[in-house]
Design a protein around this motif. Structure first.
Motif, PDB file in Angstrom:
ATOM      1  N   GLN A 172       4.160   6.212   4.795  1.00  0.00           N
ATOM      2  CA  GLN A 172       4.340   6.438   6.409  1.00  0.00           C
ATOM      3  C   GLN A 172       3.886   5.218   7.044  1.00  0.00           C
ATOM      4  N   ASP A 173       4.848   4.415   7.657  1.00  0.00           N
ATOM      5  CA  ASP A 173       4.275   3.096   8.328  1.00  0.00           C
ATOM      6  C   ASP A 173       3.805   3.290   9.441  1.00  0.00           C
ATOM      7  N   ASP A 174       4.327   4.428  10.354  1.00  0.00           N
ATOM      8  CA  ASP A 174       3.808   4.699  11.456  1.00  0.00           C
ATOM      9  C   ASP A 174       3.678   6.448  11.537  1.00  0.00           C
ATOM     10  N   SER A 175       2.591   6.869  11.159  1.00  0.00           N
ATOM     11  CA  SER A 175       2.384   8.107  10.901  1.00  0.00           C
ATOM     12  C   SER A 175       2.661   9.361  12.199  1.00  0.00           C
ATOM     13  N   PHE A 185      -1.999  14.275  -0.928  1.00  0.00           N
ATOM     14  CA  PHE A 185      -1.550  14.204   0.252  1.00  0.00           C
ATOM     15  C   PHE A 185      -1.946  12.517   0.853  1.00  0.00           C
ATOM     16  N   ALA A 186      -2.942  12.120   0.206  1.00  0.00           N
ATOM     17  CA  ALA A 186      -3.117  10.681   0.365  1.00  0.00           C
ATOM     18  C   ALA A 186      -1.983   9.780  -0.051  1.00  0.00           C
ATOM     19  N   ARG A 187      -1.421   9.962  -1.169  1.00  0.00           N
ATOM     20  CA  ARG A 187      -0.013   9.280  -1.313  1.00  0.00           C
ATOM     21  C   ARG A 187       1.010   9.432  -0.363  1.00  0.00           C
ATOM     22  N   PHE A 188       0.921  10.615   0.097  1.00  0.00           N
ATOM     23  CA  PHE A 188       2.182  11.087   0.853  1.00  0.00           C
ATOM     24  C   PHE A 188       1.708  10.111   1.943  1.00  0.00           C
ATOM     25  N   ALA A 189       0.552  10.055   2.645  1.00  0.00           N
ATOM     26  CA  ALA A 189       0.347   9.327   3.817  1.00  0.00           C
ATOM     27  C   ALA A 189       0.806   7.685   3.622  1.00  0.00           C
ATOM     28  N   GLY A 221       0.820  -1.238  -0.038  1.00  0.00           N
ATOM     29  CA  GLY A 221       0.079   0.027   0.153  1.00  0.00           C
ATOM     30  C   GLY A 221       0.852   1.229  -0.005  1.00  0.00           C
ATOM     31  N   TYR A 222       1.633   1.477  -1.128  1.00  0.00           N
ATOM     32  CA  TYR A 222       2.684   2.715  -1.289  1.00  0.00           C
ATOM     33  C   TYR A 222       2.484   3.138  -2.331  1.00  0.00           C
ATOM     34  N   ALA A 223       2.206   4.309  -2.651  1.00  0.00           N
ATOM     35  CA  ALA A 223       1.893   5.024  -4.060  1.00  0.00           C
ATOM     36  C   ALA A 223       3.126   6.130  -4.012  1.00  0.00           C
TER      37      ALA A 223
END
Length: 301
Positions: free
Chosen positions: A266-269, A259-263, A229-231
């Motif tokens: 992050q494994d642990d935001s 911004f969703a792609r940035f999120a 789940g990484y874009a």
């Protein structure tokens, strides 16, 4: 038509193949010796009859600028450069001016179609002076599907500007499909999520090529278990958001999709850690190591 193609990767190589399939002569250069027809840009220029047309499909930014600078030294007045990568529209204006000083034309061409373009055709969005665009039209129209897909969007920079907006819209559409998938998969109501997307391909208002591609992905891996789940973002989403700010145009959907792609990276935001800490402070919502909220329904929150 005779054409030079610089960059023979997934896009450039397939575009060259489509043009050759339609009877055009394409002389290609790439840093990969297995792909190229000539050893360098100088030999490419020598192989083409004047007035030459050379199409660039190299990474945006410094690689494109360096290639344009080198071609400016090699080409002659009356030649034409078509920049088909994903350059920023402001870079197009600088490159066009640089070449114009030497009598060389410049057209920026936004290209959409991905790895399916050779078979299905590409969307081609161009910007440039009318006489330069007219010279390239035999190629532009051959690359697009028979039903259309080619537009002269405006002057220099317009082709890449509309391609930038196109990609921003694409971000929003992809994010909407993604959120719909997650919602249905998380519910205990929908038994067949892949089948639902399959059914939407006919008759519904959300049918589209992106939906077709999602259905293909779900056929191969219904739970998407093999995909992380990484874009990444190509950069054009960022440019679209910046252009919206520059022109005071609200673009909340495209911005949220970016911004969703940035999120996703992050494994642990860190931001979510702050949210969790604040919820614990004012409401006692302490999240345990297992992820359970120890005070999920406590009063005062």
């Amino acid at each position: 038509m005779q054409l030079g193609m610089v960059g023979l990767g997934k896009m450039g190589g397939n575009m060259a193949g489509r043009l050759r399939d339609k009877g055009h002569e394409v002389v290609g250069f790439d840093f990969d010796p297995e792909l190229r027809d000539v050893a360098d840009l100088a030999e490419l220029v020598q192989r083409l009859a004047a007035p030459r047309t050379i199409w660039l499909m190299v990474p945006a930014g410094a690689p494109t600028r360096e290639t344009v600078d080198r071609l400016a030294e090699l080409l002659e007045a009356g030649d034409l450069v078509v920049e088909g990568g994903n350059s920023h529209y402001a870079d197009d204006r600088r490159c066009a001016e640089h070449l114009r000083e030497r009598g060389i034309g410049y057209v920026d061409a936004g290209v959409s179609g991905g790895v399916w373009g050779r078979q299905e055709g590409y969307g081609i969005m161009v910007g440039g002076d009318p006489e330069d665009v007219a010279r390239g039209e035999p190629v532009f129209t051959e690359l697009t599907p028979d039903e259309g897909g080619y537009v002269k969007a405006g002057g220099v920079g317009a082709g890449h500007f509309v391609k930038m907006v196109h990609n921003g819209i694409e971000y929003g559409m992809m994010q909407a499909f993604a959120e719909g998938y997650e919602l249905m998969a998380a519910s205990d109501i929908v038994d067949d999520v892949p089948g639902t997307f399959e059914s939407w391909r006919e008759g519904t208002v959300v049918r589209s090529w992106l939906l077709d591609l999602l259905v293909c992905a779900l056929r191969e891996d219904p739970g998407l278990d093999a995909i992380r789940g990484y874009a990444e973002d190509s950069g054009e989403g960022r440019w679209t958001v910046q252009a919206a700010v520059d022109h005071a145009v609200p673009a909340p959907v495209i911005t949220a999709a970016l911004f969703a792609r940035f999120a996703s990276r992050q494994d642990d935001s860190p931001a979510m850690k702050v949210v969790a800490a604040l919820r614990n402070q004012f409401g006692g919502h302490e999240v345990t190591a297992s992820g359970d909220d120890a005070a999920e329904n406590s009063p005062g929150s």
